[in-house]
Design an enzyme around this catalytic site. Sequence first.
Site, PDB file in Angstrom:
ATOM      1  N   ASN A 108      -6.767  -5.239  -5.696  1.00  0.00           N
ATOM      2  CA  ASN A 108      -7.972  -4.471  -5.966  1.00  0.00           C
ATOM      3  C   ASN A 108      -7.734  -2.971  -5.862  1.00  0.00           C
ATOM      4  O   ASN A 108      -8.523  -2.177  -6.383  1.00  0.00           O
ATOM      5  CB  ASN A 108      -9.095  -4.871  -4.994  1.00  0.00           C
ATOM      6  CG  ASN A 108      -8.696  -4.662  -3.542  1.00  0.00           C
ATOM      7  OD1 ASN A 108      -7.640  -5.122  -3.101  1.00  0.00           O
ATOM      8  ND2 ASN A 108      -9.520  -3.965  -2.777  1.00  0.00           N
ATOM      9  N   HIS A 109      -6.640  -2.550  -5.220  1.00  0.00           N
ATOM     10  CA  HIS A 109      -6.343  -1.119  -5.123  1.00  0.00           C
ATOM     11  C   HIS A 109      -5.598  -0.608  -6.354  1.00  0.00           C
ATOM     12  O   HIS A 109      -5.736   0.571  -6.693  1.00  0.00           O
ATOM     13  CB  HIS A 109      -5.492  -0.837  -3.870  1.00  0.00           C
ATOM     14  CG  HIS A 109      -6.287  -0.770  -2.613  1.00  0.00           C
ATOM     15  ND1 HIS A 109      -6.637   0.410  -2.002  1.00  0.00           N
ATOM     16  CD2 HIS A 109      -6.828  -1.748  -1.850  1.00  0.00           C
ATOM     17  CE1 HIS A 109      -7.345   0.159  -0.915  1.00  0.00           C
ATOM     18  NE2 HIS A 109      -7.469  -1.152  -0.790  1.00  0.00           N
ATOM     19  N   HIS A 122      -5.296 -12.789  -4.925  1.00  0.00           N
ATOM     20  CA  HIS A 122      -5.632 -11.579  -4.174  1.00  0.00           C
ATOM     21  C   HIS A 122      -7.153 -11.443  -4.137  1.00  0.00           C
ATOM     22  O   HIS A 122      -7.751 -10.786  -4.986  1.00  0.00           O
ATOM     23  CB  HIS A 122      -4.994 -10.348  -4.829  1.00  0.00           C
ATOM     24  CG  HIS A 122      -5.082  -9.100  -3.981  1.00  0.00           C
ATOM     25  ND1 HIS A 122      -4.030  -8.658  -3.209  1.00  0.00           N
ATOM     26  CD2 HIS A 122      -6.083  -8.214  -3.781  1.00  0.00           C
ATOM     27  CE1 HIS A 122      -4.380  -7.549  -2.577  1.00  0.00           C
ATOM     28  NE2 HIS A 122      -5.635  -7.255  -2.910  1.00  0.00           N
ATOM     29  N   ASP A 152      -1.634  -5.182  -4.440  1.00  0.00           N
ATOM     30  CA  ASP A 152      -1.766  -3.929  -3.690  1.00  0.00           C
ATOM     31  C   ASP A 152      -0.403  -3.346  -3.330  1.00  0.00           C
ATOM     32  O   ASP A 152      -0.157  -2.951  -2.178  1.00  0.00           O
ATOM     33  CB  ASP A 152      -2.615  -4.120  -2.424  1.00  0.00           C
ATOM     34  CG  ASP A 152      -4.109  -4.134  -2.720  1.00  0.00           C
ATOM     35  OD1 ASP A 152      -4.482  -3.859  -3.871  1.00  0.00           O
ATOM     36  OD2 ASP A 152      -4.896  -4.430  -1.813  1.00  0.00           O
ATOM     37  N   HIS A 189      -4.549  -9.700   0.028  1.00  0.00           N
ATOM     38  CA  HIS A 189      -5.763  -8.925   0.292  1.00  0.00           C
ATOM     39  C   HIS A 189      -6.163  -8.931   1.762  1.00  0.00           C
ATOM     40  O   HIS A 189      -6.642  -7.921   2.269  1.00  0.00           O
ATOM     41  CB  HIS A 189      -6.938  -9.414  -0.563  1.00  0.00           C
ATOM     42  CG  HIS A 189      -8.175  -8.563  -0.408  1.00  0.00           C
ATOM     43  ND1 HIS A 189      -8.197  -7.224  -0.723  1.00  0.00           N
ATOM     44  CD2 HIS A 189      -9.419  -8.856   0.046  1.00  0.00           C
ATOM     45  CE1 HIS A 189      -9.410  -6.744  -0.498  1.00  0.00           C
ATOM     46  NE2 HIS A 189     -10.164  -7.708  -0.018  1.00  0.00           N
ATOM     47  N   HIS A 201      -5.388  -8.510   5.544  1.00  0.00           N
ATOM     48  CA  HIS A 201      -4.318  -7.749   6.181  1.00  0.00           C
ATOM     49  C   HIS A 201      -3.792  -8.370   7.468  1.00  0.00           C
ATOM     50  O   HIS A 201      -2.729  -7.989   7.943  1.00  0.00           O
ATOM     51  CB  HIS A 201      -4.793  -6.318   6.458  1.00  0.00           C
ATOM     52  CG  HIS A 201      -4.758  -5.448   5.243  1.00  0.00           C
ATOM     53  ND1 HIS A 201      -4.617  -4.078   5.307  1.00  0.00           N
ATOM     54  CD2 HIS A 201      -4.842  -5.750   3.921  1.00  0.00           C
ATOM     55  CE1 HIS A 201      -4.623  -3.581   4.086  1.00  0.00           C
ATOM     56  NE2 HIS A 201      -4.763  -4.578   3.222  1.00  0.00           N
ATOM     57  N   HIS A 233       0.819  -1.227   0.000  1.00  0.00           N
ATOM     58  CA  HIS A 233       0.000   0.000   0.000  1.00  0.00           C
ATOM     59  C   HIS A 233       0.847   1.270   0.000  1.00  0.00           C
ATOM     60  O   HIS A 233       0.670   2.162   0.836  1.00  0.00           O
ATOM     61  CB  HIS A 233      -0.954   0.008   1.197  1.00  0.00           C
ATOM     62  CG  HIS A 233      -2.087  -0.970   1.078  1.00  0.00           C
ATOM     63  ND1 HIS A 233      -3.259  -0.670   0.424  1.00  0.00           N
ATOM     64  CD2 HIS A 233      -2.214  -2.252   1.501  1.00  0.00           C
ATOM     65  CE1 HIS A 233      -4.065  -1.711   0.473  1.00  0.00           C
ATOM     66  NE2 HIS A 233      -3.458  -2.699   1.108  1.00  0.00           N
TER      67      HIS A 233
END
Length: 684
Positions: A122-123, A211, A54, A239, A241, A16
């Site tokens: 997905n991010h 993911h 991500d 995905h 966390h 991230h």
Amino acid sequence: RDDEDTFKILIATDIHLGYLEKDPVRGNDTFVTFNEILDHAEKNEVDFVLLGGDLFHENKPSRKTVHSCLESLRKHCMGDRPVQFEILSDQAVNFHYSKFPWVNYQDGNLNISIPIFTIHGNHDDPTGADALCALDILSCAGLLNHFGRSNSVEKIDISPILLRKGRTKIALYGLGAIPDERLYRMFVNKQVTMLRPKEDEDSWFNLFVIHQNRSKHGATNYIPEQFLDDFINLVVWGHEHECKIAPFQNERQRFYVSQPGSSVVTSLSPGEAVKKHIGLLHVKGKKMKMQKIALETVRTFHMEDIVLADHPDLFNPDNPKVTQAIQAFCMEKVELMLDNAERERLGNPRQPEKPLIRLRVDYTGGFEPFSVHRFSQKYMDRVANPKDIIHFFRHRELKEKNDSDLNFGKLVGRPASEGMTLRVEDLVKQYFQTAEKKVQLSLLTERGMGEAVQEFVDKEEKDAIEELVKFQLEKTQRFLKERRTDAEEGKIDEEVRKFRESRKENTEEEDEEVREAMTRARAHRSEDAVLVAASSDEELMDTGMKGTGDSDDGLPATLSRGRGRARGRARGARGQNSTARGSSQRGRGSTSQESATSSRTYKPVSVPAKNMSIMDAFRSLKPQPSLNSSKSYSENIIDDDSDLEDISIVPSSRVNQRLSTTPLHSKIGSQSQTSRGVDFESDE
């Protein structure tokens, strides 16, 4: 034991990069931890780094985020150390979507010492008209290898990257993030296939990177582990966390699952409070060993729950000073967590100074919360999240209620420990399913609208909702025309209802509708950019031509200026007749004129589909009577123009002066009708 037959792979997921990058305290946390991860890869002399999605927090990362990522990759992954493994599979298949379909360390123009293989999450998934993502930029620059993309929504064939080091062979499978409901349905329909090597298929160590949601968030909003093939040896699950990096064996499928978790705290929930690790995977033959490596630069996070009703000896709701007592009790808890964080930091100087603190208070039982903002002011210089230290919630009693009521408080107030993750499309769907009848969707579907709202929120597709509405409206209009439905509201409503129900049952067709609408939205965004550039150029041209007095149709130059927006009518020519206003012609705003001997009958003006209601679509198909008088002409024009945007005509002296110099003629009426139509001085 490390030898020429052993793969060493560093495994991490959900980094991230760019999360809270504008926060003065936490802004650099993700970049510092990413450097630590790559530093571990360099010190352990790994064969390659495997990321589970991500890498970026935003779909469109900022220049600072991209620059920091490039800086880290170039610093740690480039060098003279030779890569010890080879690729046996067809790289044109593994990287078929890339302009450079080969692994980066085999590029003669690059000097790569640590290759990185990653799927998208997905991010940072591909979006836009060209279906690109930030990882494609890094891949094109030769800094990492993006794999696991699937563009088809009908069938997914996962082809592995075949790696060999000495006598150890690894088949690396990858599948980037796909909406969970769609992938769930494709697994159920047997539309996902994992291809295996033809030669010695049992001699390969099969490693799969995915993911998706692992924990169940809904009926189909996750991927059950039993959906995956049983020939897999290890699944690296991104995905999620919470760090569960130690391989856990699935009793049914017999493969192992490792969940590395995120390397940064992105939500103040219990799963994020678990200490963060990355993994060093050793693979030799069909055997493996996962070594946990604790991350030292991650900001420490301490969390505790308080239920006020469990302390009747301390708190009495009837006591007028109970709020002050609760506040003092919460301060003691926060101070205790700060002491624990300070002791933990003493043994790790690389850890950030200010910790993350979260105290969740359940005030069910008649208690009242105190001011969170006033409480947080006392810890501004001691914690990294002063505004989020205290979180008050209470459990609501379940009462019998009408189907039309939707208790959003129950959804939002539920603590994170219950494992509920709210999504935009879920809220949209549940709202419409439980809303009153008068606000129910009668033409669109809840699923399609939810997907469009999700695109608008997550991917910043500002035209997503509008294009979906237009697309489904046009499709319904075509359906009604093909059925030749009578122009009666009751019959039309019934046909629309049947058509909507048939679309809801055919989920694949509905997915296709959403994709088509999103494609149109992206194309519309590209056209807007072109139009803005062209508009600015034409505005400059118009400014230069204002003094020439030339006009396409004999009007003054002021009346023929409206060319910049391609609206189909001149911006200055507000005094034109209604027919010119309602015309579907696209042009520069000029009105073609006919002679006075033209026929007195006219054809009805067709309104563009995007401005038509369903009833107007049927009215436009009816034969129109010929016009015998100016009175009937004006009445029909008013009725036909009801769906177009209103244009107010202000009979100011300036407009009268302009129009008096050049008479306007109607396209379809006689000279007498024309003079009556443009004479602003006349009462009629």
